[in-house]
Design an enzyme around this catalytic site. Structure first.
Site, short mmCIF file in Angstrom:
data_model
loop_
_atom_site.label_atom_id
_atom_site.label_comp_id
_atom_site.label_asym_id
_atom_site.label_seq_id
_atom_site.Cartn_x
_atom_site.Cartn_y
_atom_site.Cartn_z
N ASP A 99 0.80 3.93 6.02
CA ASP A 99 0.79 3.32 4.05
C ASP A 99 0.25 4.43 3.11
OD1 ASP A 99 1.95 0.82 5.11
OD2 ASP A 99 0.07 0.18 4.90
N GLY B 149 -7.31 19.98 18.91
CA GLY B 149 -7.19 21.85 18.87
C GLY B 149 -7.69 22.47 19.83
N GLY B 150 -7.39 23.68 20.26
CA GLY B 150 -8.13 24.72 21.17
C GLY B 150 -9.30 24.69 21.52
N GLN C 122 0.44 -1.50 0.30
CA GLN C 122 0.06 0.43 0.01
C GLN C 122 1.01 1.47 0.17
OE1 GLN C 122 -2.94 2.34 2.69
NE2 GLN C 122 -3.18 0.18 2.77
N GLU D 221 1.30 -1.25 8.16
CA GLU D 221 0.42 -0.06 7.94
C GLU D 221 0.49 0.03 10.10
OE1 GLU D 221 -1.48 2.78 7.57
OE2 GLU D 221 -2.01 3.05 8.68
N1 CAO Z 1 11.95 -9.94 -8.70
C1 CAO Z 1 12.33 -10.70 -8.83
N2 CAO Z 1 12.41 -10.43 -7.87
C2 CAO Z 1 11.77 -9.60 -6.51
C3 CAO Z 1 10.46 -8.97 -7.42
C4 CAO Z 1 11.24 -8.59 -8.99
N3 CAO Z 1 10.19 -8.42 -9.91
N4 CAO Z 1 10.36 -7.63 -6.22
C5 CAO Z 1 10.73 -8.07 -5.64
N5 CAO Z 1 11.15 -9.03 -5.48
C6 CAO Z 1 11.90 -9.89 -4.15
C7 CAO Z 1 12.21 -8.88 -3.71
O1 CAO Z 1 13.79 -8.44 -3.60
C8 CAO Z 1 12.35 -9.55 -1.52
O2 CAO Z 1 13.56 -10.45 -1.82
P1 CAO Z 1 14.92 -10.77 -0.61
O3 CAO Z 1 13.62 -10.70 0.87
O4 CAO Z 1 15.71 -12.53 -1.77
O5 CAO Z 1 15.83 -9.35 -0.80
C9 CAO Z 1 11.35 -10.49 -1.67
O6 CAO Z 1 11.06 -9.94 -3.11
C10 CAO Z 1 10.30 -9.67 -1.04
O7 CAO Z 1 10.68 -8.37 -0.74
P2 CAO Z 1 9.99 -7.62 1.25
O8 CAO Z 1 10.31 -9.01 1.90
O9 CAO Z 1 10.08 -6.69 0.82
O10 CAO Z 1 8.22 -8.82 0.52
P3 CAO Z 1 7.02 -8.79 2.65
O11 CAO Z 1 6.55 -9.99 1.68
O12 CAO Z 1 8.64 -10.18 2.87
O13 CAO Z 1 7.33 -7.61 3.20
C11 CAO Z 1 6.53 -6.03 3.58
C12 CAO Z 1 6.68 -6.91 3.10
C13 CAO Z 1 6.22 -4.74 3.50
C14 CAO Z 1 6.55 -6.10 5.26
C15 CAO Z 1 8.02 -5.29 3.27
O14 CAO Z 1 8.38 -4.86 1.90
C16 CAO Z 1 8.12 -3.87 4.13
O15 CAO Z 1 8.23 -3.80 5.23
N6 CAO Z 1 8.31 -3.12 3.43
C17 CAO Z 1 8.95 -2.16 3.85
C18 CAO Z 1 7.59 -0.97 4.90
C19 CAO Z 1 6.70 -0.98 3.62
O16 CAO Z 1 6.54 0.24 3.01
N7 CAO Z 1 6.15 -1.48 4.39
C20 CAO Z 1 4.18 -1.48 3.98
C21 CAO Z 1 4.11 -2.08 4.04
S1 CAO Z 1 1.48 -2.10 3.01
O17 CAO Z 1 1.24 -1.69 4.37
#
Ligand code: CAO
Length: 414
Positions: free
Chosen positions: A168, A246-247, A17, A139
């Protein structure tokens, strides 16, 4: 009329998001947003909370309008080569992967600058540098760590998260501002820069008034909080129910029908300048003569009683009738509107704040359009792309021949 961000190319490596909110905003303003998704998988939200089997979810479609979708596996050699071309081709790269994910793919900020020194590289992370910088964040975690949850909820009850996605979508908004600021700076520096926004920081920025109250506490009780004058204050900004930040004191009061309608309520702010009219409207003119009531300071110890008296009056009227009576008296107030009421509100359709979009697989769906209106730059809202819908088109733009594209496809890169 041209679109404000026409000509700006965004390499969109966002998912879920926070990042997609940011790039959708830029797309509405006319930027060409190329959403990069893993082949065969795509943004995880395509398949989350699906209301219709095998159809891109509303979660995805409502956050990814006006974008083009390219499938690309950036962990393959071919994929890395194409990704490098995309970095050369685009002005801005946006990502919100877990900390270090882009580095692990081999695309550090230093490497990105080598490939394209004019690139603006924007990221959302859960936390800034510090003890939690490596943590993954969603979030509600951001709401809890940014000060929103500890200051939201009924007094003497558990911390609450809010339905507004301040962690988010709020951080996505902050990031979009950072990006357009960096784009403006680039017009005279001719250089890109790194833009980072931590969700904890974004939420804390939105909770600014609560940090204000934290410091006020050192100088005495927070007199507009429901804890005053009879309750106690600890050493941190407490939860304050529905009192105004607010106030000017405010509270949610019941309206006619509250027994069966969960949204038959209205928020009323007893702004000093409009207090006379409010007191007269509810039949309490005597408050205006009574020294216990006739100044804002005198009223502070009686806020609970004051809103009880106001509520006795509002319970005899619907929330819309209360609006009709109090608005001409300049009393700031607002009915509690349900999502159903908002979805059906004609004025929001007229302004493009709620938009109906047609999707080739899903059919028609509602989305929230651009809340930021520019007088000279239209912001049309289009549907979200299917997974990989624009892969061939974008690869051709990068100068790849049909044969090159086929080779990359058979190598599993796109
Ligand atoms: N080709 C190949 N690999 C890809 C890719 C692509 N096009 N797109 C993503 N990937 C890979 C990433 O490189 C990552 O690989 P590694 O772990 O080997 O480095 C993997 O996919 C997964 O990425 P991720 O760790 O970001 O995904 P997740 O689902 O485990 O975590 C989230 C999700 C949101 C917790 C994490 O991305 C995060 O903390 N993001 C930053 C904070 C954020 O934006 N949070 C808001 C989310 S909305 O509620």
């Amino acid at each position: 009329m041209s679109k404000a961000l026409e000509g700006v190319k965004i390499l969109d490596m966002t998912h879920v998001q926070s990042g997609p909110t940011c790039t959708q905003l830029l797309a509405w303003f006319g930027a060409d947003v190329i959403k990069v998704e893993r082949p065969g998988v795509g943004d995880a939200t395509r398949g989350q909370l699906q209301d219709i089997p095998e159809v891109d979810s509303l979660y995805f479609t409502m956050l990814n309008g006006n974008k083009r979708s390219l499938t690309l596996n950036t962990k393959t050699d071919d994929g890395k080569a194409i990704f490098t071309k995309l970095i050369q081709y685009c002005d801005v790269m946006v990502e919100n992967f877990a900390p270090g994910a882009l580095d692990r793919m081999g695309f550090t900020w230093e490497r990105i600058q080598e490939i394209n020194p004019r690139m603006i590289y924007a990221s959302v992370k859960g936390f800034g540098p510090g003890p939690y910088e490596d943590c993954k964040v969603y979030e509600n975690v951001a709401q809890c760590t940014g000060g929103a949850a500890s200051t939201t909820g009924e007094i003497d009850s558990v911390p609450l998260v809010t339905g507004a996605q301040i962690g988010d979508s709020g951080t996505g908004l902050h990031l979009a501002l950072g990006i357009v600021t960096a784009l403006f700076h680039r017009t005279h520096s001719d250089k890109g820069q790194r833009v980072t926004c931590a969700m904890q920081d974004g939420v804390l920025n939105l909770c600014r008034v609560k940090l204000r109250d934290q410091q006020r506490l050192a100088h005495g009780p927070l007199t507009e909080y429901p804890q005053f004058p009879n309750g106690t204050f600890g050493d941190a900004t407490p939860r304050a129910g529905n009192s105004s930040g607010g106030g000017q004191p405010g509270w949610i009061v019941k309206c006619k029908g509250w027994e069966t309608d969960p949204d038959a309520y209205i928020y009323i702010i007893t702004q000093a300048a409009a207090f006379d009219g409010l007191a007269k409207a509810i039949g309490h003119e005597y408050w205006l003569e009574d020294p216990e009531w006739n100044t804002p300071k005198a009223r502070l110890p009686h806020l609970e009683k004051m809103f009880d008296e106001i509520e006795k009056w509002t319970m005899t009227k619907t929330k819309f009738e209360v609006m009709e009576i109090l608005n001409p008296l300049n009393v700031p107030c607002g009915p509690i509107l349900s999502m159903k009421e908002l979805a059906e509100e004609p004025s929001l359709r007229d302004t493009g704040t709620i938009v109906e979009v047609d999707h080739p697989v899903r059919g028609k769906y509602l989305t929230v359009g651009n809340p930021i209106k520019l007088s000279d730059s239209p912001a049309d809202v289009d549907r979200s792309p299917l997974l990989g819908e624009h892969t061939d088109e974008i690869l051709k733009e990068l100068g790849m021949s049909a044969a090159d594209i086929e080779t990359s496809k058979s190598a599993g890169a796109v």
